[in-house]
Motif scaffolding. Structure first.
Motif, mmCIF file in Angstrom:
data_model
loop_
_atom_site.group_PDB
_atom_site.id
_atom_site.type_symbol
_atom_site.label_atom_id
_atom_site.label_comp_id
_atom_site.label_asym_id
_atom_site.label_seq_id
_atom_site.Cartn_x
_atom_site.Cartn_y
_atom_site.Cartn_z
ATOM 1 N N THR B 22 -6.734 8.311 -14.785
ATOM 2 C CA THR B 22 -5.609 9.137 -14.353
ATOM 3 C C THR B 22 -6.114 10.474 -13.794
ATOM 4 O O THR B 22 -5.645 10.953 -12.757
ATOM 5 N N ARG B 23 -7.111 11.041 -14.467
ATOM 6 C CA ARG B 23 -7.698 12.298 -13.986
ATOM 7 C C ARG B 23 -8.321 12.107 -12.611
ATOM 8 O O ARG B 23 -8.166 12.929 -11.715
ATOM 9 N N TYR B 25 -7.565 9.865 -10.428
ATOM 10 C CA TYR B 25 -6.492 9.623 -9.458
ATOM 11 C C TYR B 25 -5.870 10.953 -9.020
ATOM 12 O O TYR B 25 -5.657 11.185 -7.832
ATOM 13 N N HIS B 26 -5.612 11.827 -9.987
ATOM 14 C CA HIS B 26 -4.980 13.105 -9.647
ATOM 15 C C HIS B 26 -5.926 14.025 -8.889
ATOM 16 O O HIS B 26 -5.502 14.898 -8.147
ATOM 17 N N ARG B 27 -7.216 13.803 -9.068
ATOM 18 C CA ARG B 27 -8.192 14.628 -8.388
ATOM 19 C C ARG B 27 -8.282 14.254 -6.903
ATOM 20 O O ARG B 27 -8.276 15.110 -6.045
ATOM 21 N N TYR B 29 -6.329 11.568 -5.350
ATOM 22 C CA TYR B 29 -5.022 11.144 -4.844
ATOM 23 C C TYR B 29 -5.088 10.109 -3.731
ATOM 24 O O TYR B 29 -4.410 10.218 -2.710
ATOM 25 N N PRO B 31 -4.290 6.182 -2.875
ATOM 26 C CA PRO B 31 -3.532 5.081 -3.482
ATOM 27 C C PRO B 31 -4.409 4.014 -4.132
ATOM 28 O O PRO B 31 -4.041 3.405 -5.126
ATOM 29 N N ILE B 34 -5.157 3.980 -8.015
ATOM 30 C CA ILE B 34 -4.030 3.932 -8.960
ATOM 31 C C ILE B 34 -4.529 3.491 -10.351
ATOM 32 O O ILE B 34 -5.230 2.478 -10.482
ATOM 33 N N LYS B 194 4.735 3.367 -10.095
ATOM 34 C CA LYS B 194 4.257 4.192 -8.984
ATOM 35 C C LYS B 194 5.391 5.092 -8.471
ATOM 36 O O LYS B 194 5.161 6.253 -8.126
ATOM 37 N N GLU B 197 6.057 8.778 -9.423
ATOM 38 C CA GLU B 197 5.402 9.890 -8.728
ATOM 39 C C GLU B 197 6.315 10.555 -7.700
ATOM 40 O O GLU B 197 6.128 11.713 -7.348
ATOM 41 N N TYR B 198 7.302 9.789 -7.192
ATOM 42 C CA TYR B 198 8.157 10.304 -6.131
ATOM 43 C C TYR B 198 9.449 10.917 -6.664
ATOM 44 O O TYR B 198 10.338 11.247 -5.910
#
Lengths: 135, 230
Positions: B22-23, B25-27, B29, B31, B34, B194, B197-198
């Motif tokens: 998760t880290r 992915y957030h770093r 970004y 797709p 995931i 997913k 996130e939106y």
């Protein structure tokens, strides 16, 4: 304190899940227990049997980690690696193509229908203002 | 090693890998990173290296898996919060679900049939766009292989969340309604995860689309098989 709230609320959500699963087995429904539980909770919330705050914290917690909860199930793929070999691989490629087609079609259908409805609404408003101005 | 210890080891392993992914992915970004996908790949990779069977892993894994049921129930909460917006868009949502499930069923069947696959495999492909438990039941009902359907369901889920964001961009599906519909009707619960996130509205549309698609696919799926293959 927040941990206790989360645990209690997940327990509460579990009751809906178990009820849904029981109903599914009892009536041999083609929909899984979790989705029936979702319906039940939604209806109960609409009827305001209890305030949404009773499940708010627990729900937010579970939905925050929803992706994690899939991992054990998807790891099961390791038992089926042989299926990815040979001719069958095409079925996976077809699945990918078909999935993207579904995204485009369902997304655009709802977009067009929403736009059509907005236009119609604007249309009636226009007619109203026209008839008002002609008066 | 005692069962409890094995359980704790695999639960911690899964959670640790997930948090790390998760880290990551957030770093970046992207797709493709995931967490549901990268964590699965990492767990499978580790299990194979350590020569641990899936059954042994599930001694711990089942405890995480057990939360999936109540988590799906929990989707009622964003649904309830967004009820007015959803009701306002009832027809666009219903229309998208019907068109989505029909294109899903027919595109899969026709493509596979043109490559000469037998009916058992065709019918396993049929419920790929819906959530796993429903897909297994549909596959069983129409005469496919439920275990194979699960793999297609996973493929559909990951394709939607990995390639989906690009498709949404290229095809100008930029409203929360269109995004939610695309994720929910093509990639079921993985797509809905997913969609979180939106924002809340996209999540709700996606969970509604996922739920209605499950129902639509069980109805249309059996009908299509009955009409075209009986």
């Amino acid at each position: 304190m927040k941990v206790i709230t989360i645990v209690l609320q997940i327990g509460f959500l579990y009751v809906f899940y178990i009820t849904g699963s029981l109903l599914q087995r009892l009536f041999h429904l083609p929909i899984p227990g979790s989705i029936i539980g979702l319906f039940l909770l939604f209806i109960v919330l609409l009827l305001k049997v209890f305030p949404a705050t009773w499940i708010e914290t627990g729900s937010a917690f579970l939905l925050d980690y929803l992706s994690l909860l899939f991992v054990p199930a998807t790891t099961g793929v390791m038992n089926y690696f042989d299926l990815f070999a040979g001719h069958t691989i095409w079925l996976f490629i077809i699945t990918m193509i078909s999935t993207l087609i579904v995204m485009i079609f369902s997304g655009h259908t709802s977009r067009l229908l929403a736009r059509y409805r907005e236009k119609r609404r604007e249309g009636t408003e226009c007619q109203q203002s026209l008839s008002e101005s002609s008066l | 090693m005692s069962t409890v210890l094995i359980g704790i080891v695999f639960i911690s392993l899964t959670v640790f890998i997930y948090l790390f992914m998760t880290r990551l992915y957030h770093r970046f970004y992207i797709p493709f990173l995931i967490p549901a996908l990268t964590s699965t790949v990492a767990v499978v990779f580790l299990l194979i290296i350590m020569e641990v069977s899936y059954d042994t892993y599930m001694i711990g894994g089942q405890w995480i898996d057990a939360l999936l049921g109540p988590a799906i129930v929990a989707l009622a909460y964003p649904l309830y919060n967004q009820r007015h917006l959803l009701l306002k868009n009832l027809y666009p949502i219903l229309g998208g679900v019907v068109v989505g499930s029909l294109t899903g069923i027919f595109s899969g069947l026709l493509l596979a049939q043109s490559l000469g696959f037998n009916e058992k495999l065709l019918f396993s492909l049929l419920p790929k766009s819906v959530t796993t438990p429903v897909a297994m039941q549909i596959a069983d009902g129409v005469g496919g292989l439920p275990a194979l359907s699960v793999l297609f369901v996973m493929t559909a889920g990951f394709t939607g969340v990995v390639v989906g964001p690009y498709i949404l961009y290229w095809f100008r599906l930029d409203s929360p309604l269109a995004k939610g519909m695309a994720f929910g009707s093509a990639s079921h619960a993985i797509g809905t995860a997913k969609a979180i996130e939106y924002g809340d509205y996209t999540t709700s549309v996606s969970s509604v689309a996922m739920t209605l698609s499950a129902i639509a696919c069980s109805v249309f799926g059996s009908l299509v098989v009955l009409v075209f293959y009986a």
